[in-house]
Design a protein around this motif. Structure first.
Motif, PDB file in Angstrom:
ATOM      1  N   GLU A 224      16.522 -10.322 -23.997  1.00  0.00           N
ATOM      2  CA  GLU A 224      16.799 -11.134 -25.184  1.00  0.00           C
ATOM      3  C   GLU A 224      18.188 -11.770 -25.101  1.00  0.00           C
ATOM      4  N   TYR A 225      19.177 -10.988 -24.678  1.00  0.00           N
ATOM      5  CA  TYR A 225      20.539 -11.514 -24.588  1.00  0.00           C
ATOM      6  C   TYR A 225      20.613 -12.656 -23.569  1.00  0.00           C
ATOM      7  N   PHE A 226      20.097 -12.431 -22.373  1.00  0.00           N
ATOM      8  CA  PHE A 226      20.216 -13.436 -21.315  1.00  0.00           C
ATOM      9  C   PHE A 226      19.285 -14.629 -21.525  1.00  0.00           C
ATOM     10  N   SER A 227      18.298 -14.512 -22.399  1.00  0.00           N
ATOM     11  CA  SER A 227      17.407 -15.648 -22.654  1.00  0.00           C
ATOM     12  C   SER A 227      18.106 -16.776 -23.418  1.00  0.00           C
TER      13      SER A 227
ATOM     14  N   GLY B 285      18.704 -19.333 -20.714  1.00  0.00           N
ATOM     15  CA  GLY B 285      17.549 -19.927 -20.045  1.00  0.00           C
ATOM     16  C   GLY B 285      16.378 -18.968 -20.048  1.00  0.00           C
ATOM     17  N   SER B 286      15.361 -19.333 -19.336  1.00  0.00           N
ATOM     18  CA  SER B 286      14.134 -18.542 -19.281  1.00  0.00           C
ATOM     19  C   SER B 286      14.277 -17.373 -18.297  1.00  0.00           C
ATOM     20  N   VAL B 287      14.283 -16.158 -18.839  1.00  0.00           N
ATOM     21  CA  VAL B 287      14.389 -14.959 -18.007  1.00  0.00           C
ATOM     22  C   VAL B 287      12.988 -14.609 -17.511  1.00  0.00           C
ATOM     23  N   GLN B 288      12.801 -14.687 -16.213  1.00  0.00           N
ATOM     24  CA  GLN B 288      11.505 -14.351 -15.640  1.00  0.00           C
ATOM     25  C   GLN B 288      11.322 -12.847 -15.512  1.00  0.00           C
ATOM     26  N   ARG B 289      12.430 -12.152 -15.190  1.00  0.00           N
ATOM     27  CA  ARG B 289      12.308 -10.722 -14.943  1.00  0.00           C
ATOM     28  C   ARG B 289      13.650 -10.032 -15.158  1.00  0.00           C
ATOM     29  N   CYS B 290      13.592  -8.826 -15.658  1.00  0.00           N
ATOM     30  CA  CYS B 290      14.770  -7.978 -15.807  1.00  0.00           C
ATOM     31  C   CYS B 290      14.402  -6.611 -15.239  1.00  0.00           C
ATOM     32  N   GLN B 291      15.075  -6.212 -14.182  1.00  0.00           N
ATOM     33  CA  GLN B 291      14.779  -4.922 -13.553  1.00  0.00           C
ATOM     34  C   GLN B 291      15.933  -3.967 -13.824  1.00  0.00           C
TER      35      GLN B 291
END
Length: 105
Positions: free
Chosen positions: A35-38, A41-47
């Motif tokens: 949510e923060y990094f969106s 831009g569009s965050v495809q993945r967060c690992q």
């Protein structure tokens, strides 16, 4: 032997991420990071890897964005703060197989 190949595959896949984030507070979840990094831009993945013994995350993660411009949006901001803690960001450098140095170099 299968475990070793799984570890190598995991390391290889991390090279496909755009940004490495460290110093993440224990209380922040992968959903909150996404949510923060969106906002950039569009965050495809967060690992966000977890420690199997403790059940807590390891305080670092990898973020994948849709475009290089979105990565630049993140990197242009001076500091990123979540729950009062300053996150440490580092851009991941993508290399093609042909660009990697050989072991003899």
């Amino acid at each position: 032997m299968a475990a070793a190949s799984a570890v190598r595959a995991g390391r290889r896949s991390r090279r496909l991420f755009d940004i490495f984030v460290a110093e993440i507070p224990w209380t922040v979840s992968s959903k909150e990071l996404k949510e923060y990094f969106s906002q950039f831009g569009s965050v495809q993945r967060c690992q966000l890897p977890f420690n199997r013994d403790t059940g807590f995350h390891r305080r670092y993660c990898w973020i994948k964005f849709s475009t290089p411009e979105e990565v630049q949006n993140v990197l242009q901001k001076d500091s990123h703060i979540l729950e009062g803690s300053k996150l440490a960001l580092r851009q991941q450098i993508r290399r093609r197989h042909s660009q990697r140095k050989s072991p003899s170099e």
